[in-house]
Design a protein around this motif. Structure first.
Motif, mmCIF file in Angstrom:
data_model
loop_
_atom_site.group_PDB
_atom_site.id
_atom_site.type_symbol
_atom_site.label_atom_id
_atom_site.label_comp_id
_atom_site.label_asym_id
_atom_site.label_seq_id
_atom_site.Cartn_x
_atom_site.Cartn_y
_atom_site.Cartn_z
ATOM 1 N N PRO A 27 -7.541 -9.833 0.058
ATOM 2 C CA PRO A 27 -6.392 -9.215 0.732
ATOM 3 C C PRO A 27 -6.066 -9.840 2.090
ATOM 4 C CG PRO A 27 -7.806 -7.536 -0.212
ATOM 5 C CD PRO A 27 -8.550 -8.823 -0.330
ATOM 6 N N ARG A 28 -7.073 -10.221 2.851
ATOM 7 C CA ARG A 28 -6.821 -10.814 4.165
ATOM 8 C C ARG A 28 -6.172 -12.187 4.033
ATOM 9 N NH1 ARG A 28 -11.872 -10.213 8.063
ATOM 10 N NH2 ARG A 28 -10.232 -10.810 9.534
ATOM 11 N N ILE A 29 -6.504 -12.895 2.954
ATOM 12 C CA ILE A 29 -5.882 -14.198 2.725
ATOM 13 C C ILE A 29 -4.453 -14.027 2.233
ATOM 14 C CG2 ILE A 29 -6.002 -16.308 1.349
ATOM 15 C CD1 ILE A 29 -9.063 -15.898 1.289
ATOM 16 N N LEU A 30 -4.239 -13.117 1.298
ATOM 17 C CA LEU A 30 -2.891 -12.872 0.796
ATOM 18 C C LEU A 30 -1.946 -12.436 1.909
ATOM 19 C CD1 LEU A 30 -3.456 -10.978 -2.589
ATOM 20 C CD2 LEU A 30 -2.908 -13.390 -2.252
ATOM 21 N N ALA A 31 -2.458 -11.654 2.852
ATOM 22 C CA ALA A 31 -1.617 -11.150 3.942
ATOM 23 C C ALA A 31 -1.115 -12.269 4.841
ATOM 24 C CB ALA A 31 -2.389 -10.128 4.766
ATOM 25 N N ARG A 32 -1.744 -13.436 4.801
ATOM 26 C CA ARG A 32 -1.387 -14.539 5.693
ATOM 27 C C ARG A 32 -0.813 -15.744 4.958
ATOM 28 N NH1 ARG A 32 -5.371 -11.561 7.616
ATOM 29 N NH2 ARG A 32 -5.662 -11.274 9.867
ATOM 30 N N THR A 33 -0.607 -15.610 3.659
ATOM 31 C CA THR A 33 -0.095 -16.728 2.863
ATOM 32 C C THR A 33 0.933 -16.209 1.859
ATOM 33 O OG1 THR A 33 -1.727 -16.508 1.092
ATOM 34 C CG2 THR A 33 -2.355 -17.863 3.005
#
Length: 306
Positions: free
Chosen positions: A233-239
């Protein structure tokens, strides 16, 4: 070396020092005096012809020989404990048994909260040790008692170990909400146009979908491979990347609905989440009790979409 004459209590001392790296703490853990532990260590050094530990400040640092013995010794002690537990009548309300269960990181997120709540109510002194064991090693680990149970989407084990179905699930895909995304339906072309996060090792149940895609000649652009879902989720939120995941994981990884979720634009086999054990422990009271608790806790309407 005449192994018949070895005092097996020395191995308990060795293991405690390996774990604690301090003679005083190891002695307290074993209920012995520090001189008794020091004496046992001296006997071990003479027996194995190795110093085993060297003092570094307040710590006892293991030698390379001691390090090599650490994992085999841990397994031997665990096996001995499991064997002795088989001889003790199992009473959930008073048992202090340690159960070892294999599950994935997404399984930990979904299964452990309700399972721990049920354990606290029915068996407050029982302890769990959760491991992530590759599917190719699970059957053997169950056979020798290194694992009590395994939970997950484990199709390779269905014909090899006794099991019980918990629930079915299917795959969906998820990406950050933003302008330009379709409202309801994602086409295969749109799905393949995005970079993807692939979760899991070659032996992970989640990795099986990649093999199924290849069989259908569907090739995704994999921007990132990670072993766990928890960071996704933290990666999806920034990409602008996308991840494919079990539908039941949505409420765990998208609690604030900050991501857009779509049905997978390709037909994929339904996931079947099962709990597995070894046939040798089919009638073992503790194993039987735990798997029945898991079936009651994790199957049914509450978890049909987990």
């Amino acid at each position: 070396m005449d192994t018949v004459r070895i005092d097996l209590n020395l191995l308990r001392v060795f293991h405690a020092i390996l774990e604690e790296r301090n003679l005083t703490v190891a002695a307290s853990r074993l209920g012995l005096s520090q001189p008794a532990v020091s004496y046992a260590l001296g006997r071990l050094r003479a027996l194995l012809e190795d110093p085993l530990f060297v003092r570094a400040g307040n710590e006892m640092q293991p030698t390379s020989a001691a390090q090599e013995l650490r994992e085999p010794l841990r397994q031997a002690i665990a096996a001995a404990e499991q064997t002795l537990q088989l001889m003790v009548p199992f009473e959930p309300s008073t048992s202090t048994r340690v159960f070892r269960i294999s599950m994935s990181d997404i399984g930990e997120l979904a299964f452990l909260p309700p399972l721990c709540a049920a354990l606290q109510k029915e068996a407050p002194h029982v302890r769990l040790c959760i491991q992530s064991v590759p599917p190719s090693q699970i059957e053997e680990s169950l056979r020798i008692g290194r694992l009590d149970l395994a939970i997950g989407n484990l199709p390779a084990l269905l014909d090899r170990t006794p099991h019980c179905r918990l629930f079915h699930d299917d795959h969906v895909c998820m990406t950050r909400r933003r302008e330009g995304l379709p409202e309801d339906v994602l086409t295969l072309e749109q799905y393949l146009a995005l970079p993807h996060i692939l979760v899991g090792s070659l032996e992970s149940g989640h990795y099986q979908i990649e093999a199924q895609f290849r069989e259908k000649h569907i090739h995704r652009l994999i921007a990132l491979r990670v072993p766990h879902f928890t960071v996704v989720p933290r990666i999806l939120a920034r990409t602008d990347w996308m991840v494919t995941l079990p539908r039941g994981a949505i409420h765990l990884l998208n609690p604030d609905e900050g991501f857009a979720v779509y049905d997978l634009p390709a037909d994929m086999p339904v996931l079947t989440v099962t709990v597995h054990w070894h046939a040798d422990f089919k009638d073992h009271a503790a194993n039987q009790w735990l798997r029945n608790l898991i079936v009651r806790t994790l199957s049914g309407p509450l978890h049909e979409s987990l």
